[in-house]
Scaffold this motif. Structure first.
Motif, short mmCIF file in Angstrom:
data_model
loop_
_atom_site.label_atom_id
_atom_site.label_comp_id
_atom_site.label_asym_id
_atom_site.label_seq_id
_atom_site.Cartn_x
_atom_site.Cartn_y
_atom_site.Cartn_z
N PRO A 1 18.23 -6.94 -3.72
CA PRO A 1 17.03 -6.11 -3.54
C PRO A 1 16.21 -5.93 -4.81
CG PRO A 1 19.02 -4.76 -3.47
CD PRO A 1 19.46 -6.18 -3.45
N LEU A 2 16.83 -5.97 -5.98
CA LEU A 2 16.08 -5.84 -7.23
C LEU A 2 15.55 -7.18 -7.72
CD1 LEU A 2 18.35 -3.33 -9.20
CD2 LEU A 2 16.27 -2.84 -7.91
N SER A 3 15.89 -8.26 -7.03
CA SER A 3 15.45 -9.62 -7.38
C SER A 3 15.87 -10.00 -8.80
CB SER A 3 13.93 -9.74 -7.23
OG SER A 3 13.53 -9.46 -5.91
N LEU A 4 17.11 -9.68 -9.13
CA LEU A 4 17.61 -10.01 -10.46
C LEU A 4 17.79 -11.52 -10.63
CD1 LEU A 4 20.30 -7.18 -10.87
CD2 LEU A 4 17.93 -7.19 -11.66
N CYS A 5 18.05 -12.22 -9.54
CA CYS A 5 18.25 -13.67 -9.60
C CYS A 5 17.09 -14.41 -8.94
CB CYS A 5 19.56 -14.05 -8.91
SG CYS A 5 21.03 -13.31 -9.64
N LEU A 6 15.90 -13.84 -9.01
CA LEU A 6 14.75 -14.38 -8.30
C LEU A 6 14.38 -15.82 -8.70
CD1 LEU A 6 12.68 -13.63 -6.15
CD2 LEU A 6 11.21 -12.72 -7.96
N PRO A 7 14.45 -16.20 -9.99
CA PRO A 7 14.08 -17.58 -10.32
C PRO A 7 14.89 -18.64 -9.59
CG PRO A 7 14.16 -16.27 -12.31
CD PRO A 7 14.72 -15.43 -11.21
N VAL A 8 16.12 -18.29 -9.18
CA VAL A 8 16.95 -19.25 -8.44
C VAL A 8 16.82 -19.04 -6.94
CG1 VAL A 8 19.31 -20.09 -8.08
CG2 VAL A 8 18.57 -19.40 -10.36
N SER A 9 16.92 -17.78 -6.50
CA SER A 9 16.92 -17.51 -5.05
C SER A 9 15.59 -17.82 -4.40
CB SER A 9 17.31 -16.05 -4.80
OG SER A 9 16.36 -15.17 -5.41
N LEU A 10 14.48 -17.75 -5.14
CA LEU A 10 13.17 -18.03 -4.56
C LEU A 10 13.05 -19.48 -4.12
CD1 LEU A 10 10.31 -16.89 -3.94
CD2 LEU A 10 9.64 -17.64 -6.22
N GLN A 11 13.87 -20.36 -4.68
CA GLN A 11 13.78 -21.77 -4.32
C GLN A 11 14.11 -22.01 -2.85
OE1 GLN A 11 12.43 -23.82 -6.65
NE2 GLN A 11 12.31 -21.80 -7.59
N GLY A 12 14.93 -21.14 -2.27
CA GLY A 12 15.21 -21.26 -0.84
C GLY A 12 13.98 -21.01 0.00
N ARG A 13 13.20 -19.99 -0.35
CA ARG A 13 11.97 -19.71 0.40
C ARG A 13 10.93 -20.82 0.19
NH1 ARG A 13 10.22 -13.76 -1.09
NH2 ARG A 13 11.73 -13.87 -2.80
N ILE A 14 10.86 -21.35 -1.02
CA ILE A 14 9.91 -22.44 -1.29
C ILE A 14 10.29 -23.68 -0.46
CG2 ILE A 14 9.08 -24.03 -3.06
CD1 ILE A 14 9.26 -21.78 -5.07
N LEU A 15 11.59 -23.95 -0.35
CA LEU A 15 12.04 -25.09 0.46
C LEU A 15 11.65 -24.90 1.92
CD1 LEU A 15 13.59 -27.73 0.84
CD2 LEU A 15 15.71 -26.38 0.95
N LEU A 16 11.83 -23.70 2.46
CA LEU A 16 11.45 -23.43 3.84
C LEU A 16 9.94 -23.55 4.02
CD1 LEU A 16 13.80 -20.40 4.56
CD2 LEU A 16 13.90 -22.65 5.66
N SER A 17 9.18 -23.13 3.02
CA SER A 17 7.73 -23.27 3.10
C SER A 17 7.32 -24.74 3.15
CB SER A 17 7.07 -22.57 1.90
OG SER A 17 5.67 -22.75 1.92
N ARG A 18 7.99 -25.56 2.38
CA ARG A 18 7.70 -26.99 2.42
C ARG A 18 8.03 -27.58 3.79
NH1 ARG A 18 10.51 -28.88 -3.32
NH2 ARG A 18 9.06 -27.79 -4.73
N LEU A 19 9.14 -27.15 4.38
CA LEU A 19 9.49 -27.63 5.71
C LEU A 19 8.47 -27.19 6.75
CD1 LEU A 19 13.36 -26.96 5.66
CD2 LEU A 19 12.20 -29.17 5.46
N LEU A 20 7.98 -25.97 6.59
CA LEU A 20 6.99 -25.46 7.53
C LEU A 20 5.68 -26.23 7.41
CD1 LEU A 20 6.55 -23.30 9.69
CD2 LEU A 20 5.75 -21.76 7.90
N LYS A 21 5.27 -26.50 6.17
CA LYS A 21 4.04 -27.27 5.97
C LYS A 21 4.20 -28.71 6.47
CE LYS A 21 2.48 -24.68 1.91
NZ LYS A 21 2.23 -24.73 0.44
N GLY A 22 5.43 -29.21 6.39
CA GLY A 22 5.66 -30.58 6.86
C GLY A 22 5.78 -30.71 8.36
N GLY A 23 5.74 -29.56 9.06
CA GLY A 23 5.80 -29.60 10.52
C GLY A 23 7.17 -29.89 11.07
N VAL A 24 8.22 -29.61 10.32
CA VAL A 24 9.59 -29.85 10.79
C VAL A 24 9.98 -28.76 11.77
CG1 VAL A 24 11.99 -30.12 10.09
CG2 VAL A 24 10.16 -30.95 8.61
N ALA A 25 10.50 -29.13 12.93
CA ALA A 25 10.91 -28.17 13.95
C ALA A 25 12.19 -27.45 13.51
CB ALA A 25 11.10 -28.87 15.28
N TRP A 26 12.50 -26.35 14.23
CA TRP A 26 13.61 -25.50 13.81
C TRP A 26 14.97 -26.18 13.98
CZ3 TRP A 26 13.32 -21.26 11.01
CH2 TRP A 26 12.12 -20.56 10.95
#
Length: 563
Positions: free
Chosen positions: A114-139
């Motif tokens: 919740p405090l985002s102490l490890c944000l530089p690493v954990s944010l990469q998961g959300r960025i990966l999902l964003s790339r999949l969403l932009k690429g039109g990959v189904a669930w």
């Protein structure tokens, strides 16, 4: 409200009670008192722990010490080690074989930070999902191989987050410090990191990031959106600080274009989103200025020294360990107390914007440790004149920044702080840092404290009353012999229609002021009231005594009067 009641009303998170203090004796007292009060209601404290040996001894004596064979405790989703006084993210085991977007989302959601102490690493998961969403990959369809290789590396990094240790203590509620907000954006994400600086130490206290919108935005727009995000988080951060109130707030960005927008207050483009965000930032800055007595300053910081750049750049676990000092404690100069803000070589800023970016006098005038008035207080004859002139000066300063604030309120705060810093320097020094110092008599007698506006106010038994407002329960401390006090007393004397000392003193206290030896101070000031002297010194014409004398023949005395 005593401290124990405040803790039980505000520091309970579901069934977890968390408290901290600089004084171990006070913590031990609060532990014993809270345990006693909860037992009266049938609630028994269990699984207690502390990083102080003496308090752990008290818990062991009462049988409430947590004993489970582990060196860590669960605290609000984190693992806390009392022996090292450090926090760890709860370890997770991410499946590297996740091969669909739904499975990858479920694995990345395991990390609770919740405090985002490890944000530089954990944010990469959300960025990966964003790339999949932009690429039109189904669930529920297999993701392309290039994304699978990225996920395998990321899953290994996420599984190692629990090995990173973060210091639990960030600042002292009883001291004075500064708050720094670093902002940065990239085409894929934007985020900010907040650091407190106090007594030569700096610590990360909070971070926040978001993935860039699917509809592509320009990089300056994203840089402005992260400043907006930082301002949105500020009220929550300040509320969580408790009694700690920062003396200054700095918002730093490595975008010169955005800095020029912030300091000038205008955007020379048709970008409606950027204009609206800039307007929101100015409004929130004005609200903070009215609440704190100063507005946050906007600064430029090189990208190499910006810890928020670690968020948007995205780090592997190995690089995160290498950059841990920058991320956890900020730039090396942050803890020194002298920030080398760059204001000269900013080609994207106009000359006027550079001057505003370098302008710091308003911070010193309105919220510095040594508040000084540029106006001679002793030359004003009425309080209304002093307030009016000071309001005009404050309004001029803030209009240079194009910031809307309550100038009249800030002017009143500035006048009060100037008076208190001139007379109560010893008391202020003690209230800001009481370690190893003798308690001044006035602090002990009036239960003095410094509120969020930086003003000295009084406590006492009346603070427990439910029938008075905060101004009456915690009045502002005035100096007995000071030009401002004389003007305030005369203003109260005018409001009560030039009545006596008792009525004037009651009017003072009704408006939230407290003067040591108030009756004597009011009596001294009223002695110079021209109107009262005029009417009180009017000669009383006695009637002619001869007109009331009776004739001698009507005098009647007892016969033995003259015997």
């Amino acid at each position: 409200m005593d401290n124990c009641r405040f803790l039980m009303e505000n520091r309970f998170y579901v069934d977890n009670l968390v408290m901290s203090d600089d004084n171990p004796d006070e913590l031990c007292r609060l532990y014993a008192l809270s345990r006693e009060r909860l037992l009266r209601g049938g609630f028994e404290l269990q699984s207690c722990n502390s990083d102080h040996v003496g308090i752990r001894g008290e818990m062991e004596k009462h049988g409430t010490l947590s004993v489970h064979g582990n060196n860590w405790e669960k605290v609000l989703g984190y693992r806390y080690c009392p022996l090292s006084d450090a926090l760890h993210v709860t370890p997770v085991n991410c499946n590297p074989c996740a091969c669909t977007k739904r499975q990858i989302l479920g694995e990345t959601a395991k990390v609770y930070d919740p405090l985002s102490l490890c944000l530089p690493v954990s944010l990469q998961g959300r960025i990966l999902l964003s790339r999949l969403l932009k690429g039109g990959v189904a669930w529920d369809v297999l993701v392309p191989p290039e994304y699978l290789s990225l996920w395998k590396k990321l899953s290994s990094d996420l599984s190692e987050l629990g090995t990173i240790s973060f210091p639990r203590r960030a600042f002292s509620e009883n001291g004075v410090g500064e708050l720094f907000l670093f902002c940065d954006a990239s085409p894929e994400a934007y985020g900010s990191a907040a650091y407190t600086v106090q007594d030569g130490h700096s610590y990360l206290v909070f971070a926040k990031a978001r993935v860039a919108p699917l509809k592509r935005k320009t990089l300056p727009t994203l840089e402005l959106m992260v400043v907006f995000l930082a301002f949105r988080c500020l009220p929550t951060i300040l509320r969580s600080f408790g009694r700690f109130s920062p003396s200054e707030i700095h918002v730093a960005t490595d975008s010169q274009v955005v800095l020029s927008w912030l300091v000038s207050g205008t955007i020379a483009s048709k970008n409606l989103l950027a204009r609206n965000r800039l307007k929101d930032i100015q409004q929130m800055s004005g609200e903070l200025g009215s609440a704190l007595g100063f507005v946050p300053s906007f600064r430029y910081i090189p990208t190499a020294e910006n810890p928020a750049d670690l968020i948007t750049r995205g780090l592997t676990m190995q690089k995160f360990r290498t950059c841990f000092q920058l991320w956890c404690y900020g730039p090396s100069w942050l803890s020194s107390g002298s920030a080398p803000w760059a204001t000269q070589e900013l080609p994207c800023l106009s000359r006027r914007s550079q001057e505003i970016a370098a302008f710091q006098e308003e911070q010193t005038i309105l919220h510095g440790e040594e508040s000084r008035m540029v106006l001679p207080l002793e030359r004003f004859s009425t309080l209304s004149k002093l307030l009016r002139v000071t309001t005009l000066v404050v309004k001029f300063i803030y209009r240079l920044h194009r910031v809307e604030v309550d100038c009249e309120k800030l002017a009143a705060i500035l006048i009060m702080k100037t008076m208190q810093h001139q007379v109560y320097a010893e008391e202020i020094e003690f209230l800001l840092d009481s370690s190893g110092k003798t308690v001044p008599g006035l602090v002990r007698a009036l239960d003095l404290f410094i509120n969020s506006d930086g003003l000295i106010r009084s406590g006492g038994r009346i603070s427990r009353s439910l029938h008075f407002n905060v101004e009456i329960k915690h009045p502002i401390l005035l100096a007995k012999h000071h030009p401002v006090t004389r003007l305030i007393i005369m203003d109260a004397h005018d409001r009560c229609q030039h009545l006596g000392v008792a009525s004037t003193l009651a009017e003072l206290r009704r408006h939230g002021y407290w003067v040591p030896k108030g009756r004597q101070a009011v009596k001294t000031v009223l002695a110079s009231c021209a109107l009262c002297r005029k009417y009180n010194a009017r000669q009383v014409m006695l009637p002619n005594v001869a007109t009331f004398l009776l004739p001698v023949s009507n005098w009647r005395f007892p016969s033995n009067t003259w015997e």
